[in-house]
Every structure is written in structure tokens, then in C-alpha cells.
Scaffold this motif. Structure first.
Motif: not given
Ligand SMILES: Nc1nc2c(ncn2[C@@H]2O[C@H](COP(=O)(O)OP(=O)(O)OP(=O)(O)O)[C@@H](O)[C@H]2O)c(=O)[nH]1
Ligand SMILES: [Mg+2]
Length: 162
Positions: A5-12, A40-44, A59-64
Motif C-alpha cells: 500500500k502506498k502512503i504519502v506523507v506531505l505538509g509544509h 523519496h520512497i522507502t518500504k516498511k 512516499w516522503d514528499l518535499e515540503g511546500t
């Protein structure tokens, strides 16, 4: 069979997205701030029971500071979203409800957790008052530094997706 399963982590910027993932995946933390660029993508693998596991593709997204500018390509096929803000910096949660509306318009049926991070730096009872006054609702308050509820947060999201 192992679910993936794909999890996206986002925020400022600088709210602790990379640090939360590092705490969860490697159980480590660094005070050094290195701005993330791109994704940057990692698996756990999480285990619910013996022989009942799920691969989380994080999925570790760049901040915005402009949530609406997040590329749709990053969000494609997402099973779960973690929206992180920094409890010490109001600029990262002042527009929280607008930010959440934008995410929900892009991913209307995807489970979404709202996470206030860096709770090691504040008095939690004072935070609760501040959030009430500003109509802010969180699913989890975390500290990537101490590890406070980081594993629980990802595990609960995995359960919800399941
Ligand atoms: N005290 C404390 N510091 C934290 C915590 N989480 C992250 N930090 C610090 O905050 C800074 C930013 O952390 P990152 O994890 O790089 O933040 P980010 O959201 O990935 O940043 P961008 O990728 O640039 O958007 C770093 O100096 C971290 O050490 C926390 O829970 N407590
Ligand atoms: Mg980062």
C-alpha cells in the motif's frame, strides 16, 4: 499474500515528514535539517498477526507551503495520506482546513491522518486550547525526536487501509 500500500506523507517545509519516516523505518533521529527535494520512497513491512503483513510504500514528499502545487503524479494510486504540521510553527497549521480541503479534492476517498509533530517542544495541554480556538482537529500528536506515537500512527493508518 502480502498487500502493498502506498502512503504519502506531505505538509509544509520542515515540519518533520522525513524525520517521522526515519523514526518509523530505522528508529533513528537527527537534529540536522536537510531539505528534501522531489520524492523519496522507502518500504516498511508491518505485521498485524503472524503471516498477516502489509508492505507500506512510504512516499516522503518535499515540503511546500502551497499544498495545491503538489504534483498529481505523486498522488496517483495513494492508499493513505499523512498530513504533517509543526506544532511550534503556526504558519504550518494556520491554513490547515484549507490545505485539507485541497487534499480531499484530489483524493476524496483516501484515508487521511492529520498529525501535529514536534510535541516534545511544547506543553500538550496548552496546545489543546490553541487547537480548540482555531478549530483544528488532529488524529495524532507525534514526536519524531522521542518517537512518541510515531509507530502507532503509521500502524493505525495501515489498519484503516486494510
Ligand atoms: N524537536 C523536534 N525536532 C524535530 C522533530 N521532527 C523533526 N524535527 C527537526 O525539524 C527539522 C526538519 O525535519 P525534517 O524531517 O527534515 O522535515 P521535513 O518536513 O522532511 O522537511 P522538508 O522535506 O524540507 O519539507 C530537522 O532539523 C529535524 O531534526 C520532532 O519531533 N521534534
Ligand atoms: Mg523532508
Amino acid at each position: 499474500m502480502q498487500l502493498s500500500k502506498k502512503i504519502v506523507v506531505l505538509g509544509h517545509f520542515g515540519v518533520g515528514k522525513t524525520s517521522l519516516i526515519r523514526r518509523f523505518v530505522e528508529n533513528s533521529f537527527s537534529d540536522n535539517y536537510k531539505v528534501s527535494i522531489g520524492v523519496h520512497i522507502t518500504k516498511k513491512v508491518v505485521e498485524f498477526e503472524v503471516e498477516d503483513t502489509m508492505s507500506l510504500i512510504l512516499w516522503d514528499l518535499e515540503g511546500t507551503d502551497e499544498i495545491k502545487t503538489i504534483r498529481d503524479a505523486y498522488l496517483l494510486g495513494t492508499h493513505g495520506v499523512v498530513f504533517v504540521f509543526d506544532v511550534t510553527r503556526p504558519s504550518t497549521f494556520q491554513s490547515l482546513n484549507t490545505d485539507l480541503e485541497i487534499i480531499k479534492s484530489k483524493l476524496p476517498t483516501t484515508p487521511l491522518f492529520v498529525v501535529g509533530n514536534k510535541v516534545d517542544l511544547v506543553v500538550v495541554s496548552e496546545l489543546e486550547t490553541l487547537f480548540k480556538e482555531n478549530n483544528i482537529k488532529t488524529n495524532f500528536l507525534t514526536s519524531a525526536k522521542t518517537g512518541d506515537t510515531v509507530n502507532d500512527m503509521f500502524f493505525e493508518l495501515a489498519k484503516l487501509i486494510k
